[in-house]
Design a protein around this motif. Structure first.
Motif, mmCIF file in Angstrom:
data_model
loop_
_atom_site.group_PDB
_atom_site.id
_atom_site.type_symbol
_atom_site.label_atom_id
_atom_site.label_comp_id
_atom_site.label_asym_id
_atom_site.label_seq_id
_atom_site.Cartn_x
_atom_site.Cartn_y
_atom_site.Cartn_z
ATOM 1 N N LEU A 4 8.372 85.903 71.272
ATOM 2 C CA LEU A 4 7.840 84.883 70.333
ATOM 3 C C LEU A 4 6.712 84.952 69.711
ATOM 4 C CD1 LEU A 4 8.383 81.589 73.039
ATOM 5 C CD2 LEU A 4 9.641 82.200 70.695
ATOM 6 N N ILE A 7 7.725 86.784 66.474
ATOM 7 C CA ILE A 7 8.550 85.895 65.652
ATOM 8 C C ILE A 7 7.266 84.994 64.875
ATOM 9 C CG2 ILE A 7 9.864 83.787 65.523
ATOM 10 C CD1 ILE A 7 11.532 86.154 65.944
ATOM 11 N N ASP A 68 16.328 81.794 60.550
ATOM 12 C CA ASP A 68 16.685 81.922 61.736
ATOM 13 C C ASP A 68 15.378 81.936 62.573
ATOM 14 O OD1 ASP A 68 19.356 81.731 61.613
ATOM 15 O OD2 ASP A 68 19.351 83.786 61.249
ATOM 16 N N ARG A 71 13.919 78.260 62.806
ATOM 17 C CA ARG A 71 14.713 77.327 63.942
ATOM 18 C C ARG A 71 14.447 77.654 65.119
ATOM 19 N NH1 ARG A 71 19.021 77.713 59.876
ATOM 20 N NH2 ARG A 71 19.756 79.694 60.657
ATOM 21 N N MET A 72 13.981 79.198 65.358
ATOM 22 C CA MET A 72 13.850 79.548 66.772
ATOM 23 C C MET A 72 12.386 78.601 67.258
ATOM 24 S SD MET A 72 15.072 83.196 67.369
ATOM 25 C CE MET A 72 14.728 83.908 65.699
#
Length: 303
Positions: A4, A7, A68, A71-72
């Motif tokens: 995470l 990301i 994406d 969205r995660m």
């Protein structure tokens, strides 16, 4: 492995298109931010950002990955919020058992109130007779039931949520329907009566036997459900004692008559004697937080 932190680092750089501003936004220095991007690109296997000393540009793969990635992160944020709401009982699932007649008396109103006041609780409906509901609660298949007594008080809690009159269902044109007054037990002497199974429909069996104790009717059928009794009445197979909510079943060819025990004392809601009760039942050892919130919204007719 994608993390995470990687990301979040990528989304910040992709939105700022500047490592310095992205590092400031994440409250970190640029070297660890650069390492997050490098590790992410190695894990994904493609270049996501083209960068040099003057600019940072998303590659085509990077633009697709950004959608994406957002969205995660959104899912992670909402998952945490949902988990907290479930723990607090404001969200989750309640599996509710009910009988056909309990659905008429209060299920619709209950579902509307839950939808309005606890919209994030999903109610899964299971139509079962009372014994089936009790078994479902003990096996962990149900969280809550709308059922008739008696119950196993050693494991289940219950309270009254609805009371109504007991009345008689008779075929249209039947001599009882033409009397034009509330019926007494003596009016049923010698008549064919549709009774209830003493095991599978114990509650209504006992109500019927108690009311007709000295009338000596002919019990010609024993059924498990109120709906079946009403259908047999419509078919001319006898008369039956049913809860007043059965009037709402809308079955043609039936007249409903009020009852009196004797001495002019009517069988009505709240009267001493034998009003028909509907209980809500649940496993007192349940750990479902949503159950407690649902119970708070249910009426209490114990008093």
């Amino acid at each position: 492995m994608v993390t995470l932190d990687q990301i979040r680092a990528f989304v910040a750089v992709a939105e700022e298109l500047h490592f310095g501003r992205a590092a400031a936004r994440l409250r970190m220095t640029q070297p660890p931010l650069s390492r997050h991007i490098q590790k992410l690109e190695r894990a994904v296997g493609v270049t996501l950002l083209e960068r040099d000393n003057r600019r940072v540009v998303l590659t085509d793969a990077g633009r697709g990955f950004l959608e994406d990635a957002r969205r995660m992160l959104s899912l992670v944020d909402t998952a945490g919020d949902r988990a907290r709401r479930i723990a607090g009982g404001a969200a989750g699932t309640v599996r509710l058992g009910f009988t056909a007649v309990s659905a008429i008396s209060m299920l619709g109103a209950l579902l509307r109130r839950l939808s309005e006041e606890l919209p994030d609780i999903d109610v899964l409906l299971h139509e079962r007779v009372t014994d089936g509901q009790v078994e479902g609660l003990l096996r962990g298949e149900l969280d809550l039931g709308l059922a008739r007594p008696p119950f196993d008080v050693a494991t289940l809690d219950s309270r009254v949520v609805f009371r109504e009159a007991l009345c008689a269902a008779v075929p249209e044109g039947h001599p009882l329907a033409r009397l034009g007054r509330p019926l007494t037990p003596g009016d049923f002497a010698g008549l064919p009566v549709i009774g209830y199974h003493p095991g599978q429909a114990r509650y209504f069996h006992e109500l019927t036997v108690r009311f007709l104790a000295n009338a000596h009717p002919r019990i010609e059928q024993q059924v498990h459900q109120i709906l079946t009794a009403v259908l047999l009445v419509a078919a001319g197979r006898g008369v039956a004692l049913v809860p007043a909510s059965a009037r709402s079943l809308g079955i043609e060819g039936i007249a409903f008559c009020d009852l009196v025990r004797g001495g002019g004392d009517p069988l009505h809601e709240g009267a001493a004697g034998e009003p028909v009760e509907l209980h809500v039942i649940w496993d007192r050892n349940s750990t479902n937080p949503a159950l407690a919130r649902v119970l708070e919204l249910l009426p209490d007719r114990e008093a």
